[in-house]
Design a protein around this motif. Structure first.
Motif, PDB file in Angstrom:
ATOM      1  N   ALA A 107       0.827  -1.211   0.000  1.00 45.53           N
ATOM      2  CA  ALA A 107       0.000   0.000   0.000  1.00 45.53           C
ATOM      3  C   ALA A 107       0.865   1.265   0.000  1.00 45.53           C
ATOM      4  N   GLY A 108       1.928   1.255  -0.816  1.00 45.82           N
ATOM      5  CA  GLY A 108       2.790   2.412  -0.975  1.00 45.82           C
ATOM      6  C   GLY A 108       3.868   2.573   0.078  1.00 45.82           C
ATOM      7  N   LYS A 109       3.904   1.727   1.110  1.00 50.92           N
ATOM      8  CA  LYS A 109       4.890   1.844   2.179  1.00 50.92           C
ATOM      9  C   LYS A 109       5.967   0.768   2.022  1.00 50.92           C
ATOM     10  N   PRO A 110       7.258   1.176   1.863  1.00 47.57           N
ATOM     11  CA  PRO A 110       8.326   0.197   1.698  1.00 47.57           C
ATOM     12  C   PRO A 110       8.743  -0.435   3.029  1.00 47.57           C
ATOM     13  N   HIS A 111       9.087  -1.727   2.958  1.00 46.36           N
ATOM     14  CA  HIS A 111       9.563  -2.482   4.120  1.00 46.36           C
ATOM     15  C   HIS A 111      10.774  -3.296   3.679  1.00 46.36           C
ATOM     16  N   ARG A 112      11.870  -3.232   4.451  1.00 46.68           N
ATOM     17  CA  ARG A 112      13.036  -4.090   4.219  1.00 46.68           C
ATOM     18  C   ARG A 112      12.836  -5.328   5.075  1.00 46.68           C
ATOM     19  N   VAL A 113      12.828  -6.481   4.440  1.00 42.61           N
ATOM     20  CA  VAL A 113      12.591  -7.737   5.144  1.00 42.61           C
ATOM     21  C   VAL A 113      13.798  -8.634   4.889  1.00 42.61           C
ATOM     22  N   ALA A 114      14.427  -9.089   5.976  1.00 46.03           N
ATOM     23  CA  ALA A 114      15.666  -9.870   5.879  1.00 46.03           C
ATOM     24  C   ALA A 114      15.454 -11.285   6.396  1.00 46.03           C
ATOM     25  N   SER A 115      16.452 -12.100   6.183  1.00 46.19           N
ATOM     26  CA  SER A 115      16.434 -13.491   6.616  1.00 46.19           C
ATOM     27  C   SER A 115      15.966 -13.606   8.066  1.00 46.19           C
ATOM     28  N   GLY A 116      15.000 -14.497   8.298  1.00 47.96           N
ATOM     29  CA  GLY A 116      14.447 -14.695   9.631  1.00 47.96           C
ATOM     30  C   GLY A 116      13.267 -13.805   9.957  1.00 47.96           C
ATOM     31  N   GLU A 117      12.910 -12.888   9.044  1.00 46.30           N
ATOM     32  CA  GLU A 117      11.791 -11.973   9.277  1.00 46.30           C
ATOM     33  C   GLU A 117      10.618 -12.334   8.371  1.00 46.30           C
ATOM     34  N   MET A 118       9.432 -11.801   8.728  1.00 45.79           N
ATOM     35  CA  MET A 118       8.245 -12.034   7.913  1.00 45.79           C
ATOM     36  C   MET A 118       7.402 -10.779   7.855  1.00 45.79           C
TER      37      MET A 118
END
Length: 99
Positions: free
Chosen positions: A62-73
């Protein structure tokens, strides 16, 4: 039985997917994305849960960026536009909940 990260392999300049469960109520798939690869913005009529098992991805919900790394969801809610771009090579488990 096997280590999750070994069930799908990288392909240069592309992404690879392998569906492991498909039911009327949902599905589970494994993905491997090469660096810089992604999925353009789209919406789906069900919730989708991304679990990153290797590497790092930018997921825009919804237009908001998220950095998601190993071990995250991260949860991508139904009917919300989302897109994915590999910041590094990464692998993920995608669980779709249809009901």
């Amino acid at each position: 039985v096997g280590k999750t990260a070994t069930l799908v392999n990288y392909k240069e300049y592309w992404y690879v997917s392998r569906e492991s469960v498909k039911k009327p109520t949902g599905s589970v798939a494994l993905f491997a994305f090469d660096e810089g690869q992604g999925l353009s913005e789209h919406t789906v009529p069900f919730d989708a849960l991304v679990q990153v098992i290797e590497g790092e991805v930018e997921i825009i919900v919804a237009g908001k960026p998220h950095r998601v790394a190993s071990g995250e969801m991260i949860l991508m809610p139904a009917h919300q536009p989302h897109a994915l771009k590999a910041l590094t090579r990464y692998k993920m488990i995608l669980t779709k909940i249809r009901s």
